[in-house]
Scaffold this motif. Structure first.
Motif, PDB file in Angstrom:
ATOM      1  N   GLU A 108       5.372   4.958   9.324  1.00 23.31           N
ATOM      2  CA  GLU A 108       5.335   4.539   7.927  1.00 23.31           C
ATOM      3  C   GLU A 108       5.560   5.732   7.009  1.00 23.31           C
ATOM      4  O   GLU A 108       5.305   6.882   7.377  1.00 23.31           O
ATOM      5  N   ASP A 109       6.042   5.452   5.815  1.00 24.26           N
ATOM      6  CA  ASP A 109       6.229   6.509   4.824  1.00 24.26           C
ATOM      7  C   ASP A 109       4.887   7.191   4.550  1.00 24.26           C
ATOM      8  O   ASP A 109       3.869   6.524   4.330  1.00 24.26           O
ATOM      9  N   GLY A 110       4.888   8.499   4.582  1.00 23.00           N
ATOM     10  CA  GLY A 110       3.663   9.251   4.330  1.00 23.00           C
ATOM     11  C   GLY A 110       2.899   9.631   5.593  1.00 23.00           C
ATOM     12  O   GLY A 110       1.911  10.367   5.519  1.00 23.00           O
ATOM     13  N   ASP A 111       3.335   9.144   6.755  1.00 22.57           N
ATOM     14  CA  ASP A 111       2.682   9.512   8.015  1.00 22.57           C
ATOM     15  C   ASP A 111       3.275  10.842   8.488  1.00 22.57           C
ATOM     16  O   ASP A 111       4.080  10.913   9.426  1.00 22.57           O
ATOM     17  N   THR A 112       2.841  11.906   7.834  1.00 26.90           N
ATOM     18  CA  THR A 112       3.414  13.241   8.073  1.00 26.90           C
ATOM     19  C   THR A 112       3.201  13.709   9.497  1.00 26.90           C
ATOM     20  O   THR A 112       4.092  14.304  10.117  1.00 26.90           O
ATOM     21  N   SER A 113       2.013  13.439  10.039  1.00 25.45           N
ATOM     22  CA  SER A 113       1.699  13.928  11.380  1.00 25.45           C
ATOM     23  C   SER A 113       2.664  13.358  12.420  1.00 25.45           C
ATOM     24  O   SER A 113       3.232  14.094  13.227  1.00 25.45           O
ATOM     25  N   LEU A 114       2.864  12.047  12.385  1.00 20.32           N
ATOM     26  CA  LEU A 114       3.763  11.421  13.352  1.00 20.32           C
ATOM     27  C   LEU A 114       5.205  11.841  13.100  1.00 20.32           C
ATOM     28  O   LEU A 114       5.952  12.112  14.058  1.00 20.32           O
TER      29      LEU A 114
ATOM     30  N   ILE B 251      11.435   0.441  13.990  1.00 20.23           N
ATOM     31  CA  ILE B 251      11.352  -1.020  14.058  1.00 20.23           C
ATOM     32  C   ILE B 251      10.527  -1.604  12.915  1.00 20.23           C
ATOM     33  O   ILE B 251      10.601  -2.812  12.655  1.00 20.23           O
ATOM     34  N   ALA B 252       9.734  -0.764  12.241  1.00 18.16           N
ATOM     35  CA  ALA B 252       8.971  -1.257  11.092  1.00 18.16           C
ATOM     36  C   ALA B 252       9.901  -1.680   9.960  1.00 18.16           C
ATOM     37  O   ALA B 252       9.516  -2.439   9.075  1.00 18.16           O
ATOM     38  N   LYS B 253      11.129  -1.200  10.008  1.00 18.88           N
ATOM     39  CA  LYS B 253      12.091  -1.528   8.958  1.00 18.88           C
ATOM     40  C   LYS B 253      13.081  -2.612   9.392  1.00 18.88           C
ATOM     41  O   LYS B 253      13.973  -2.983   8.628  1.00 18.88           O
TER      42      LYS B 253
ATOM     43  N   VAL C 229      -2.016   5.613  16.482  1.00 19.22           N
ATOM     44  CA  VAL C 229      -2.983   4.645  16.989  1.00 19.22           C
ATOM     45  C   VAL C 229      -3.609   3.881  15.831  1.00 19.22           C
ATOM     46  O   VAL C 229      -4.091   4.470  14.866  1.00 19.22           O
ATOM     47  N   LYS C 230      -3.575   2.552  15.937  1.00 21.06           N
ATOM     48  CA  LYS C 230      -4.160   1.701  14.900  1.00 21.06           C
ATOM     49  C   LYS C 230      -4.802   0.490  15.563  1.00 21.06           C
ATOM     50  O   LYS C 230      -4.150  -0.205  16.335  1.00 21.06           O
ATOM     51  N   ASP C 231      -6.075   0.268  15.269  1.00 13.02           N
ATOM     52  CA  ASP C 231      -6.797  -0.886  15.809  1.00 13.02           C
ATOM     53  C   ASP C 231      -6.713  -0.931  17.333  1.00 13.02           C
ATOM     54  O   ASP C 231      -6.507  -1.989  17.923  1.00 13.02           O
ATOM     55  N   HIS C 232      -6.836   0.257  17.960  1.00 14.39           N
ATOM     56  CA  HIS C 232      -6.838   0.375  19.423  1.00 14.39           C
ATOM     57  C   HIS C 232      -5.514  -0.067  20.043  1.00 14.39           C
ATOM     58  O   HIS C 232      -5.482  -0.524  21.198  1.00 14.39           O
ATOM     59  N   SER C 233      -4.444   0.072  19.314  1.00 17.83           N
ATOM     60  CA  SER C 233      -3.144  -0.362  19.821  1.00 17.83           C
ATOM     61  C   SER C 233      -2.043   0.472  19.180  1.00 17.83           C
ATOM     62  O   SER C 233      -2.304   1.439  18.468  1.00 17.83           O
ATOM     63  N   MET C 234      -0.806   0.052  19.414  1.00 17.45           N
ATOM     64  CA  MET C 234       0.348   0.708  18.817  1.00 17.45           C
ATOM     65  C   MET C 234       0.616   0.189  17.409  1.00 17.45           C
ATOM     66  O   MET C 234       1.558   0.622  16.752  1.00 17.45           O
ATOM     67  N   GLY C 235      -0.197  -0.763  16.946  1.00 13.47           N
ATOM     68  CA  GLY C 235      -0.017  -1.345  15.628  1.00 13.47           C
ATOM     69  C   GLY C 235       0.704  -2.681  15.705  1.00 13.47           C
ATOM     70  O   GLY C 235       1.445  -2.964  16.646  1.00 13.47           O
TER      71      GLY C 235
ATOM     72  N   LEU D 145       4.863  -6.878  17.380  1.00 15.62           N
ATOM     73  CA  LEU D 145       5.934  -7.812  17.016  1.00 15.62           C
ATOM     74  C   LEU D 145       7.186  -7.513  17.842  1.00 15.62           C
ATOM     75  O   LEU D 145       7.819  -8.418  18.403  1.00 15.62           O
ATOM     76  N   TYR D 146       7.525  -6.238  17.948  1.00 13.03           N
ATOM     77  CA  TYR D 146       8.676  -5.817  18.759  1.00 13.03           C
ATOM     78  C   TYR D 146       8.471  -6.193  20.221  1.00 13.03           C
ATOM     79  O   TYR D 146       9.365  -6.742  20.865  1.00 13.03           O
ATOM     80  N   ASP D 147       7.282  -5.912  20.762  1.00 11.21           N
ATOM     81  CA  ASP D 147       6.995  -6.205  22.174  1.00 11.21           C
ATOM     82  C   ASP D 147       7.130  -7.698  22.463  1.00 11.21           C
ATOM     83  O   ASP D 147       7.739  -8.097  23.463  1.00 11.21           O
ATOM     84  N   ASP D 148       6.536  -8.512  21.610  1.00  8.15           N
ATOM     85  CA  ASP D 148       6.579  -9.961  21.854  1.00  8.15           C
ATOM     86  C   ASP D 148       7.997 -10.513  21.767  1.00  8.15           C
ATOM     87  O   ASP D 148       8.387 -11.384  22.554  1.00  8.15           O
ATOM     88  N   ARG D 149       8.762 -10.007  20.816  1.00  5.84           N
ATOM     89  CA  ARG D 149      10.126 -10.497  20.660  1.00  5.84           C
ATOM     90  C   ARG D 149      11.034 -10.066  21.812  1.00  5.84           C
ATOM     91  O   ARG D 149      12.108 -10.643  22.013  1.00  5.84           O
ATOM     92  N   GLN D 150      10.601  -9.078  22.588  1.00  3.63           N
ATOM     93  CA  GLN D 150      11.366  -8.690  23.775  1.00  3.63           C
ATOM     94  C   GLN D 150      11.360  -9.785  24.840  1.00  3.63           C
ATOM     95  O   GLN D 150      12.075  -9.676  25.842  1.00  3.63           O
ATOM     96  N   PHE D 151      10.594 -10.839  24.615  1.00  3.59           N
ATOM     97  CA  PHE D 151      10.561 -11.938  25.579  1.00  3.59           C
ATOM     98  C   PHE D 151      11.907 -12.656  25.665  1.00  3.59           C
ATOM     99  O   PHE D 151      12.109 -13.493  26.556  1.00  3.59           O
TER     100      PHE D 151
END
Length: 460
Positions: free
Chosen positions: A197-203, A223-225, A270-276, A281-287
């Motif tokens: 995300e915009d402003g996530d300098t560390s990542l 993929i967020a975009k 890391v967000k909410d114990h996951s990749m966010g 959304l990306y993972d599920d759509r890979q189905f």
């Protein structure tokens, strides 16, 4: 009790998981069951959380009900948890449990994800029910559902709850330094897949450093975009043709812009114990690829910002994803201690994997996961035609009962060792006989070594 069911299935009332809830509701009419179809109405709740807030405030027990999608709960439920955490809605002190249905493919990581987030929300969590999709159709499955509900009531009455497994602490980010870019032209094609995300300098700095030190050409796909029309609906429209029902072009984008790369580097905070939720959304759509391991042999790596060392469930998901897919996990670099050194080492490891085409054998995560898929696709081959064709072509129907020669030899060995007299005469010859094939391998290795030495002497 006032029981709120948070239905995470995108199928709403037609959810198979929800039928277990409906069954319990009929058996225990003294309790009030209210159902929020968050999986189906997530777009509405992103705009207005009024109804969920009212339902949550009234509830004494909350049951998360969902099918397991790609290691965790569906994206829609994932997103709803994000919304709850971002709002002023309090779940502090409320009882919580969960009901999931699946073929038991990484249901453990899905349940742990819900449990960890319940702990974040200050809820009293009771161990949930992980059922097979068809369990409710059998008397055994119905008995297990009834037993589960009675256990939940017992736990509430006697205050028997699961303790939080997540090791809490303050997130620490060590800022990554970005060296000046090498002007030398790089070859290759490695995708850095991120939801930065915009402003996530560390990542962003981690991504920039990796791209600078990695000896191959990289390109970033955020993929967020991507203009997703929505999360996976579990509609199986793609089961035959591999074509997604959504008209947002993601299936073609996935196959042409991501899966054609030499390697994939996942980069996230890391967000909410996951990749966010955006990665979910990306993972599920890979189905749209079904259960086909279309990237097997491709190495993968991770750049992770946040306290990854405390996220044991996420660690299992990261390794399990690579193992099931037949991908070498080249490593994980984080920004917890020394990100520069970790990123540089990760770059060397991934480069070696690409040059050597290194693909190690699968461990339990991979072997166990693929056996579940193998049996599932074999039974459902009439519907999942694309998966069935892929499994046949790649030898993934490795049923052990078809190895008749091996089975017959084991019958012979079993008959021999069943006789005390023969067993006494054999002594250590049994283990010696088991080593015979390996002795041949070692003998062949000696011959190969001699051949190489002779060749080297001639050349010198």
């Amino acid at each position: 009790m006032n029981i709120l069911v948070i239905n995470g299935s995108p199928k709403g009332k037609n959810s198979i998981t929800l039928q277990t809830v409906n069954y319990l509701q009929k058996l225990y009419p003294k309790h009030t069951f209210d159902i929020l179809h968050v999986g189906q109405l997530i777009k509405l709740y992103e705009k207005d959380l009024t109804k969920p807030k009212e339902a949550i405030e009234k509830a004494e027990l909350i049951i998360f009900s969902y099918p397991v999608y790609t290691f965790i709960a569906p994206y829609q439920l994932h997103r709803f948890i994000e919304l709850i955490k971002e709002s002023d809605i309090s779940l502090e002190g409320k009882y919580a449990t969960q009901i999931s249905t699946s073929k038991h493919f990484y249901d453990v990581t899905a349940h742990r994800y819900i449990q960890d987030n319940c702990a974040d929300l200050g809820m009293s969590y009771i161990k949930g029910l992980s059922a097979d999709m068809d369990d409710l159709l059998s008397e055994k499955g119905r008995r297990e559902a009834r037993d589960f509900f009675r256990f939940v009531m017992f736990s509430i009455k006697n205050r028997v709850f699961e303790s939080s497994l997540y090791i809490r602490g303050t997130d620490a980010h060590v800022l990554t330094t970005v060296p000046s870019s090498d002007t030398m032209e790089k070859k290759g094609d490695v995708v850095i897949l991120t939801n930065c995300e915009d402003g996530d300098t560390s990542l962003q700095n981690m991504i920039d450093r990796f791209a600078a030190v990695f000896p191959r050409k990289t390109r970033v796909v955020n993929i967020a975009k991507y203009p997703f029309k929505g999360g996976c609906l579990g509609c199986f429209n793609c089961a035959v043709s591999g074509k997604c029902i959504y008209k947002d072009g993601f299936d073609e984008f996935l196959r042409n812009d991501i899966q054609t790369a030499e390697a994939i580097v996942f980069a996230f905070t890391v967000k909410d114990h996951s990749m966010g939720a955006s990665f979910k959304l990306y993972d599920d759509r890979q189905f749209c690829n079904g259960h086909r391991t279309v990237t097997m042999g491709m190495p993968m790596a991770y750049l992770i910002s946040g306290s990854y060392s405390r996220e044991f469930n996420l660690q299992m998901i990261v390794e399990g994803r690579a193992q099931v897919g037949g991908n070498f996990l080249a490593g994980v670099a984080t920004d917890e201690k020394d990100p520069d050194a970790e990123i540089d080492a990760l770059a060397r490891s991934l480069d070696y994997a690409l040059k050597a085409k290194y693909v190690p054998p699968q461990n339990f995560y991979g072997v166990g996961g693929m056996k579940i898929f193998r049996d599932l696709i074999w039974l459902m081959q009439g519907m999942m035609k694309a998966d069935h064709k892929f499994y046949k072509e790649h030898g993934q129907y490795d049923f052990p009962q078809k190895n008749m020669g091996r089975m017959l030899s084991m019958y012979l060995v079993g008959a021999l060792i069943s006789s005390p007299k023969i067993k006494a005469k054999m002594g250590n010859k049994m283990t010696e006989g088991m080593l015979m094939p390996y002795n041949k391998v070692l003998s062949d290795a000696d011959k190969e070594k001699c051949r190489k030495n002779k060749s080297a002497n001639k050349n010198s």
